[in-house]
Design a protein around this motif. Structure first.
Motif, mmCIF file in Angstrom:
data_model
loop_
_atom_site.group_PDB
_atom_site.id
_atom_site.type_symbol
_atom_site.label_atom_id
_atom_site.label_comp_id
_atom_site.label_asym_id
_atom_site.label_seq_id
_atom_site.Cartn_x
_atom_site.Cartn_y
_atom_site.Cartn_z
ATOM 1 N N VAL A 44 0.868 -1.178 0.000
ATOM 2 C CA VAL A 44 0.000 0.000 0.000
ATOM 3 C C VAL A 44 0.903 1.224 0.000
ATOM 4 O O VAL A 44 1.673 1.439 0.936
ATOM 5 C CB VAL A 44 -0.940 0.021 1.221
ATOM 6 C CG1 VAL A 44 -1.791 1.292 1.207
ATOM 7 C CG2 VAL A 44 -1.836 -1.216 1.241
ATOM 8 N N THR A 45 0.828 2.008 -1.063
ATOM 9 C CA THR A 45 1.628 3.223 -1.200
ATOM 10 C C THR A 45 0.734 4.417 -0.925
ATOM 11 O O THR A 45 -0.319 4.566 -1.557
ATOM 12 C CB THR A 45 2.217 3.329 -2.613
ATOM 13 O OG1 THR A 45 3.071 2.214 -2.860
ATOM 14 C CG2 THR A 45 3.008 4.617 -2.783
ATOM 15 N N SER A 224 -0.377 1.968 5.305
ATOM 16 C CA SER A 224 0.583 2.036 4.205
ATOM 17 C C SER A 224 1.918 1.371 4.542
ATOM 18 O O SER A 224 2.286 1.197 5.704
ATOM 19 C CB SER A 224 0.831 3.492 3.797
ATOM 20 O OG SER A 224 1.619 4.164 4.764
ATOM 21 N N ASP A 225 2.630 1.021 3.470
ATOM 22 C CA ASP A 225 3.988 0.483 3.583
ATOM 23 C C ASP A 225 5.033 1.531 3.233
ATOM 24 O O ASP A 225 6.161 1.482 3.738
ATOM 25 C CB ASP A 225 4.158 -0.717 2.639
ATOM 26 C CG ASP A 225 3.195 -1.843 2.965
ATOM 27 O OD1 ASP A 225 3.338 -2.446 4.038
ATOM 28 O OD2 ASP A 225 2.292 -2.113 2.145
ATOM 29 N N VAL A 226 4.670 2.441 2.343
ATOM 30 C CA VAL A 226 5.590 3.483 1.901
ATOM 31 C C VAL A 226 4.805 4.764 1.665
ATOM 32 O O VAL A 226 3.619 4.721 1.326
ATOM 33 C CB VAL A 226 6.343 3.040 0.618
ATOM 34 C CG1 VAL A 226 5.370 2.820 -0.521
ATOM 35 C CG2 VAL A 226 7.415 4.035 0.223
ATOM 36 N N ILE A 227 5.462 5.909 1.884
ATOM 37 C CA ILE A 227 4.806 7.205 1.762
ATOM 38 C C ILE A 227 5.605 8.088 0.802
ATOM 39 O O ILE A 227 6.817 8.244 0.956
ATOM 40 C CB ILE A 227 4.708 7.922 3.131
ATOM 41 C CG1 ILE A 227 3.976 7.049 4.152
ATOM 42 C CG2 ILE A 227 4.018 9.280 2.986
ATOM 43 C CD1 ILE A 227 4.046 7.590 5.571
ATOM 44 N N ARG A 238 10.395 10.309 -0.212
ATOM 45 C CA ARG A 238 9.852 8.956 -0.171
ATOM 46 C C ARG A 238 10.313 8.343 1.144
ATOM 47 O O ARG A 238 11.502 8.383 1.472
ATOM 48 C CB ARG A 238 10.367 8.107 -1.335
ATOM 49 C CG ARG A 238 9.895 6.645 -1.281
ATOM 50 C CD ARG A 238 10.667 5.776 -2.265
ATOM 51 N NE ARG A 238 10.202 4.389 -2.236
ATOM 52 C CZ ARG A 238 10.551 3.479 -1.338
ATOM 53 N NH1 ARG A 238 11.404 3.806 -0.338
ATOM 54 N NH2 ARG A 238 10.081 2.250 -1.396
ATOM 55 N N ARG A 239 9.386 7.799 1.891
ATOM 56 C CA ARG A 239 9.720 7.222 3.185
ATOM 57 C C ARG A 239 9.076 5.838 3.333
ATOM 58 O O ARG A 239 7.909 5.649 2.967
ATOM 59 C CB ARG A 239 9.217 8.101 4.343
ATOM 60 C CG ARG A 239 9.913 9.455 4.448
ATOM 61 C CD ARG A 239 11.306 9.290 4.999
ATOM 62 N NE ARG A 239 11.919 10.568 5.303
ATOM 63 C CZ ARG A 239 12.671 11.274 4.459
ATOM 64 N NH1 ARG A 239 12.877 10.811 3.232
ATOM 65 N NH2 ARG A 239 13.198 12.414 4.831
ATOM 66 N N GLU A 240 9.808 4.897 3.868
ATOM 67 C CA GLU A 240 9.205 3.657 4.340
ATOM 68 C C GLU A 240 8.422 4.010 5.600
ATOM 69 O O GLU A 240 8.951 4.652 6.511
ATOM 70 C CB GLU A 240 10.281 2.608 4.642
ATOM 71 C CG GLU A 240 11.039 2.115 3.426
ATOM 72 C CD GLU A 240 10.191 1.221 2.541
ATOM 73 O OE1 GLU A 240 9.316 0.503 3.074
ATOM 74 O OE2 GLU A 240 10.407 1.243 1.312
ATOM 75 N N ASP A 260 16.138 14.858 2.885
ATOM 76 C CA ASP A 260 17.562 14.579 3.051
ATOM 77 C C ASP A 260 17.998 13.468 2.115
ATOM 78 O O ASP A 260 17.267 13.089 1.207
ATOM 79 C CB ASP A 260 17.894 14.243 4.514
ATOM 80 C CG ASP A 260 17.126 13.049 5.033
ATOM 81 O OD1 ASP A 260 16.797 12.146 4.227
ATOM 82 O OD2 ASP A 260 16.843 12.980 6.246
ATOM 83 N N LYS A 261 19.157 12.936 2.337
ATOM 84 C CA LYS A 261 19.757 11.987 1.405
ATOM 85 C C LYS A 261 18.997 10.670 1.303
ATOM 86 O O LYS A 261 19.261 9.859 0.426
ATOM 87 C CB LYS A 261 21.211 11.701 1.810
ATOM 88 C CG LYS A 261 21.344 11.055 3.183
ATOM 89 C CD LYS A 261 22.806 10.849 3.531
ATOM 90 C CE LYS A 261 22.984 10.203 4.905
ATOM 91 N NZ LYS A 261 24.402 10.025 5.263
ATOM 92 N N ARG A 262 18.025 10.415 2.204
ATOM 93 C CA ARG A 262 17.260 9.181 2.108
ATOM 94 C C ARG A 262 16.279 9.197 0.950
ATOM 95 O O ARG A 262 15.756 8.184 0.557
ATOM 96 C CB ARG A 262 16.480 8.931 3.410
ATOM 97 C CG ARG A 262 17.333 8.498 4.578
ATOM 98 C CD ARG A 262 16.449 8.144 5.756
ATOM 99 N NE ARG A 262 15.790 9.321 6.288
ATOM 100 C CZ ARG A 262 14.705 9.275 7.085
ATOM 101 N NH1 ARG A 262 14.137 8.117 7.339
ATOM 102 N NH2 ARG A 262 14.185 10.375 7.568
ATOM 103 N N ASP A 263 15.978 10.365 0.380
ATOM 104 C CA ASP A 263 14.947 10.473 -0.650
ATOM 105 C C ASP A 263 15.498 10.153 -2.031
ATOM 106 O O ASP A 263 16.642 10.392 -2.307
ATOM 107 C CB ASP A 263 14.352 11.892 -0.633
ATOM 108 C CG ASP A 263 13.852 12.247 0.750
ATOM 109 O OD1 ASP A 263 13.132 11.425 1.323
ATOM 110 O OD2 ASP A 263 14.201 13.325 1.254
#
Length: 263
Positions: A44-45, A224-227, A238-240, A260-263
């Motif tokens: 689920v996104t 959701s699983d990811v946002i 984008r975030r888990e 930040d760098k996670r995206d």
């Protein structure tokens, strides 16, 4: 079809639909600016953002109601051009919008098969196959535990949550790849919201890709699983879901927190 989805469900992580650098303009207004994202099977996104962030435009591009001005859509690795909702539906993409587009004077079965009625031919005469449609509708409603009192009930006599259930039932009855949910519980009470959230989660569990658009961050974190976060037409994060917090997402939506760098 419900059984087929369950038996033939792809592996978690298989990409169903990819957006590559999608942009959309309306005159001098940029609604989407170089947006890239992936929707994966059995996940689920959630798509979040403030009013005017571009969520509705992005969903309409996926559903075939808008065609991007630039960028590409890829369905299971193959580039596609969706110029009409019927093209999206033929590829297994179904959408449930806030305006449910139900026919209030018809019963549950007729609404699930609206525009896709099953007919039997007797020579030159074609008659509705009501028995086959009732059997299929029962399979869908029972298979996803949708709370409907009777398949013969007129939709106008159902509660808000039950009406939403009919719309979702229609989507899952035909959507074999991707189900889009646009604010599915905006007008529902607590109990009916909980039932719809459970149903959304079950769609992912059965191997479908689900795209949820919601202003309700509690709901987003529940199902959701990811946002993905949109702001002013651009994808900013984008975030888990399990690796972030509601306050972080709020900061990304408003711009108080930069990606930040996670995206």
């Amino acid at each position: 079809m419900v059984a087929q989805v369950a038996e033939d469900a792809p592996f978690v992580g298989d990409t169903v639909l990819s957006l590559r650098s999608v942009s959309k303009h309306f005159g001098g207004v940029t609604a989407l600016d170089d947006v890239s994202m992936e929707l994966q099977a059995a996940r689920v996104t959630a798509l979040v953002g403030d009013n005017g962030a571009g969520k509705s435009t992005l969903v309409k591009c996926i559903a075939g109601a808008h065609t991007p001005d630039s960028g590409t859509l890829e369905m299971e690795g193959h580039a596609v051009v969706l110029r009409h909702p019927s093209q999206a539906r033929s590829m297994g993409i179904e959408a449930v919008f806030q305006e449910l587009a139900l026919a209030d004077h018809l019963d549950v079965v007729a609404n699930i098969f609206l525009g896709r009625e099953v007919r039997r031919r007797f020579g030159p005469i074609a008659l509705l196959d009501n028995r086959a449609m009732r059997a299929r509708a029962k399979e869908i409603i029972d298979g996803f535990s949708i709370n409907i009192p009777s398949l013969r009930a007129n939709v106008r006599n159902l509660s808000g949550g039950q009406r939403q259930g009919v719309a979702i039932g229609r989507a899952v009855g035909w959507g074999t790849k991707l189900i889009i949910m646009d604010e599915p519980t905006a007008a529902l009470g607590v109990r009916e919201t909980a039932r719809i959230e459970q149903l959304i989660r079950s769609l992912g569990d059965r191997g479908l890709a689900v795209l949820l658009i919601s202003h309700n961050l509690e709901q987003v974190f529940n199902v959701s699983d990811v946002i993905y976060v949109l702001r002013r037409g651009r994808l900013v994060a984008r975030r888990e879901t399990g690796n972030c917090t509601p306050s972080e997402i709020v900061g990304l939506i408003t711009g108080a927190k930069e990606a930040d760098k996670r995206d």
